[in-house]
Design an enzyme around this catalytic site. Sequence first.
Site, PDB file in Angstrom:
ATOM      1  N   ASP A 183      49.313  44.787  30.892  1.00 23.13           N
ATOM      2  CA  ASP A 183      48.694  44.894  32.223  1.00 23.13           C
ATOM      3  C   ASP A 183      48.144  46.305  32.408  1.00 23.13           C
ATOM      4  OD1 ASP A 183      47.917  44.063  34.747  1.00 23.13           O
ATOM      5  OD2 ASP A 183      49.849  44.523  35.670  1.00 23.13           O
ATOM      6  N   ASP A 242      52.962  54.116  30.558  1.00 26.22           N
ATOM      7  CA  ASP A 242      51.794  54.471  31.385  1.00 26.22           C
ATOM      8  C   ASP A 242      51.633  55.991  31.356  1.00 26.22           C
ATOM      9  OD1 ASP A 242      49.869  54.790  33.555  1.00 26.22           O
ATOM     10  OD2 ASP A 242      50.536  52.845  34.297  1.00 26.22           O
ATOM     11  N   GLY A 275      51.304  49.421  31.416  1.00 31.71           N
ATOM     12  CA  GLY A 275      50.637  49.529  32.705  1.00 31.71           C
ATOM     13  C   GLY A 275      51.648  49.494  33.830  1.00 31.71           C
ATOM     14  N   SER A 308      55.529  45.448  39.226  1.00 33.73           N
ATOM     15  CA  SER A 308      56.024  44.468  38.255  1.00 33.73           C
ATOM     16  C   SER A 308      57.255  44.979  37.513  1.00 33.73           C
ATOM     17  CB  SER A 308      54.926  44.092  37.262  1.00 33.73           C
ATOM     18  OG  SER A 308      54.412  45.237  36.607  1.00 33.73           O
ATOM     19  N   SER A 312      49.223  54.452  25.919  1.00 35.36           N
ATOM     20  CA  SER A 312      49.759  53.318  25.186  1.00 35.36           C
ATOM     21  C   SER A 312      49.565  53.410  23.672  1.00 35.36           C
ATOM     22  CB  SER A 312      49.134  52.018  25.731  1.00 35.36           C
ATOM     23  OG  SER A 312      49.454  50.912  24.940  1.00 35.36           O
ATOM     24  N   HIS A 334      48.147  39.791  31.853  1.00 29.46           N
ATOM     25  CA  HIS A 334      47.769  39.677  33.258  1.00 29.46           C
ATOM     26  C   HIS A 334      46.267  39.906  33.433  1.00 29.46           C
ATOM     27  CE1 HIS A 334      48.264  40.943  37.698  1.00 29.46           C
ATOM     28  NE2 HIS A 334      48.341  39.628  37.603  1.00 29.46           N
ATOM     29  N   ASP A 335      45.749  39.384  34.539  1.00 22.80           N
ATOM     30  CA  ASP A 335      44.335  39.526  34.909  1.00 22.80           C
ATOM     31  C   ASP A 335      43.420  38.874  33.881  1.00 22.80           C
ATOM     32  OD1 ASP A 335      44.915  40.877  37.287  1.00 22.80           O
ATOM     33  OD2 ASP A 335      44.976  42.810  36.279  1.00 22.80           O
ATOM     34  N   HIS A 363      41.390  47.731  31.853  1.00 25.17           N
ATOM     35  CA  HIS A 363      40.621  46.496  31.810  1.00 25.17           C
ATOM     36  C   HIS A 363      39.303  46.625  31.058  1.00 25.17           C
ATOM     37  CE1 HIS A 363      43.673  45.339  34.587  1.00 25.17           C
ATOM     38  NE2 HIS A 363      43.125  44.176  34.861  1.00 25.17           N
ATOM     39  N   PHE A 400      49.127  45.212  42.632  1.00 25.90           N
ATOM     40  CA  PHE A 400      48.111  44.188  42.837  1.00 25.90           C
ATOM     41  C   PHE A 400      48.560  42.791  42.436  1.00 25.90           C
ATOM     42  CE2 PHE A 400      46.302  48.299  41.583  1.00 25.90           C
ATOM     43  CZ  PHE A 400      45.682  48.650  42.772  1.00 25.90           C
TER      44      PHE A 400
END
Length: 226
Positions: free
Chosen positions: A147, A77, A52, A58, A130, A175-176, A150, A25
């Site tokens: 990342d 992850d 992530g 990435s 994690s 990120h995000d 969320h 994404f």
Amino acid sequence: MTAAPGSLPAPSPDVLAAFEAAKGFMPAHEGRALYAAAVEAGGLGLPLLEVGTYCGRSTVLLADAARRAGVTALTVDHHRGSEEQQPGWDYHDPETVDPELGVMDTLPAFRRTLHRAGLEEHVVALVGRSPQVAAFWNSPLGLVFVDGGHTDEHANADYEGWAPHVADGGLLVIHDVFPDPADEFTGQAPYRVYLRALESGAFTEVSVTDSLRVLRRTGTGIRGRG
């Protein structure tokens, strides 16, 4: 606000093509900012770590930056997908479901991504949750790229588990990060972690590229947990 000076290191066309071909994404302009940060952090001679992995989009950039610096990229992850990637949600991709078990499994796609990019030897994949991996990690890192999930629970756990390991002068990349409360689902938890990092006194902002924030460790806060 976007920081993208022309003098920043950039991925080769082949690496950028591998990044863009991978599921994921992150848009290309944010990827270029991540790559520049990773190349800079690689100069510390320490590993570069992301939380992530998903399908390795990435990771391609971190792996090439690590190759360039002669260090290793690490990626953490469990590969079962975060909340928004489960069946019934907007970000769900049926191709990432294990046909036998009926659950998310992005590990095969990740391995294909790295193989196609020719970067497998520069990456160590840490398959697990994690907080569990962070609990036994005890080495400094040149870069930590957050990342992962969320939710506040996951974003805070990633920050608490990994930010303390960023070496002096190293980079914390988040990120995000979306300051608008309308983005509660997609980016408010990372935004709150970003604010927490700044308020800790341990990090100073280096650059902003849309939802990507690059911070440098310049202080002594957050050593240890919390």
